[in-house]
Design an enzyme around this catalytic site. Sequence first.
Site, PDB file in Angstrom:
ATOM      1  N   MET A  19     -34.026  42.124   1.268  1.00 31.68           N
ATOM      2  CA  MET A  19     -33.592  41.873  -0.097  1.00 31.68           C
ATOM      3  C   MET A  19     -34.461  42.685  -1.041  1.00 31.68           C
ATOM      4  O   MET A  19     -35.677  42.698  -0.909  1.00 31.68           O
ATOM      5  CB  MET A  19     -33.721  40.396  -0.440  1.00 31.68           C
ATOM      6  CG  MET A  19     -33.481  40.071  -1.903  1.00 31.68           C
ATOM      7  SD  MET A  19     -31.804  40.357  -2.425  1.00 31.68           S
ATOM      8  CE  MET A  19     -30.984  39.054  -1.540  1.00 31.68           C
ATOM      9  N   CYS A  20     -33.817  43.337  -1.987  1.00 31.46           N
ATOM     10  CA  CYS A  20     -34.550  44.128  -2.965  1.00 31.46           C
ATOM     11  C   CYS A  20     -33.842  44.052  -4.305  1.00 31.46           C
ATOM     12  O   CYS A  20     -32.661  43.704  -4.382  1.00 31.46           O
ATOM     13  CB  CYS A  20     -34.638  45.595  -2.532  1.00 31.46           C
ATOM     14  SG  CYS A  20     -35.498  45.847  -0.967  1.00 31.46           S
ATOM     15  N   GLY A  21     -34.576  44.407  -5.334  1.00 28.30           N
ATOM     16  CA  GLY A  21     -33.975  44.646  -6.633  1.00 28.30           C
ATOM     17  C   GLY A  21     -33.970  46.135  -6.863  1.00 28.30           C
ATOM     18  O   GLY A  21     -35.026  46.772  -6.862  1.00 28.30           O
TER      19      GLY A  21
END
Length: 612
Positions: A1-3
């Site tokens: 998960m990343c932004g």
Amino acid sequence: MCGICCVVSLTTQHNPLEENVHKNLKHRGPNCSKDITEEISNCSVLFSAHVLHMRGCLTPQPLQDDTGNMLLWNGEVFGGLKLEQEENDTEVLLHQLSMATSASDIVCLLSQLEGPWAFIYYQKSERCIWFGRDFFGRRSLLWKFNPERASFTLASVASQPADDSQSQWQEVPPGGVYRFDLTDTSLDGTFIFELYPWIFHSDDKPIESPELKCEGLPRCVSVNTNSSGLYLTSPVCPMNTSISSLTTEQNHNASQTSVENLKAFLTNTDKKAMVSALIDVLSEAVRKRVQYLPARDALEVSLNQTKADIAILFSGGIDSMILAALTDRHVPADKPIDLLNVAFKMQEAKMPPKSMKKGKNKKNDCDDADKTQLDQQKFNPFNVPDRITGRAGLQELKNLSPKRQWNFIEINVTQEELVEMRQKRICHLVHPLDTVLDDSLGCAIWFAARGIGVINEAVDEELYISEAKVVLTGIGADEQLAGYSRHRVRYKHSGLEGLVRELAMELGRISSRNLGRDDRIIGDHGKEARFPYLDEDVVSFLNGLPVSEKADLSLPRGVGEKLLLRLAAVELGLGLSALLPKRAMQFGSRIAKLEDNHEKASDKCKRLVTTI
């Protein structure tokens, strides 16, 4: 998960990223953050990435190779690309993209990926930016255009402006991947994107491109299907829309709902084989999602013996019960599993005034008063329907796997905390969606995924905070197996043909209804949403079956809808949870009761407008 985020300015004058957007991106990726600004063909481009470490070694993003290609990756590769257990999928994917010599190579590579993803890729040799979302849109990606400043922004999450009329954010349609040529720009603020659509390839049918809906885009934006005829191959087969004449009449006389009635279906050899096949494909989907986790160091493990790596949004309903039972198969026996159960505080029902009839027996008055006082003492404002079914489901799981430590986390939310966190966090995450339903589900999922609650295993309540980075959700089961009440209404009015048409529309619109929003909500806690029911192999398996094999809405509630899944629950050894009718999360958690009862789910929600 990343932004992940990219700001493209069609001049060399850089347009900074909004401060609130940058802050929201960092919530998604607490382990590592980096910004890179490049001047490319008279354009200024900001790349910003914030990483949640989930796989292999911690790999900072944006990730660049030796030739200047750059990848911002928010996804998980569960298949289609060879990865060793210790490898990081961002590194492997960038290496593969860097070897691509044409648009065809890139499209072919992306077509092979199995799992949820959203990405931004700068291809230096072509001076272009590729971006998009997976077939179902399981990872959020938004875009916003500013023709006055000749710029546009891509981001995993946005921020709601104080003046809602100023908002320009929209979800990037997951109908394909997009290419933006940085050498073919003008200063008049127009943006032209090439689309490479998802298309199912069949040897015996002509290839048809689905209509891409880019509604509400400003006039300065143009999205055109690429002139080369290139496309991504759909990872799932189309839904079987055949109308079977076969029925389950042999079971129709058993109109009462009981586990024994469900077991009667399994005496049919073909049905039993179908149920076993569903369990196998769904079990494999769960395995992929619970075993790809970064290893904790020895000190952290010793300090957190009772901390789980996996959490499940848990109501005790059939969807979450099956996920829990299958997770139990693939998580080591000495590891706990967190069950996240959310409840919103109910108001105690007011007692009606007593009738003042003459000659009323005073003893009865005393008895009524004693009973009222006893009821008030028993009243628990958090004993909502999902709490009750959740506790019952917990007992079933303990019976099924008694050696497992099941952490049933009771997450209790007051109206005061709901109002506060909606304004501080949730309204920005739900944005750009804005309905009453988005508000109810967004708030319920945010508090559940936060994982702060109590465990009532002992006499005293124990405060517990879930540290699981992976959160499994049951999204996709109702859409594929006729679990919603609207499916029963459609069946009642239009028969099996109408139901087939309704289900055929469901998966096509799921990305705009649920997934981007839920990804933003859960990701805000530095956790990752995973959707086993939307695994490509699970969807293809279910799509290959006639609707009449998946559900039989001539049977009662609690049996006919999601019939195939209920039979799988019985086969797995579950009990009464296999018979629970669908109850929407906003009703089961009782958040809907806290708000205006006269609202419709599709109404625009005024509570989501920020005042901070």
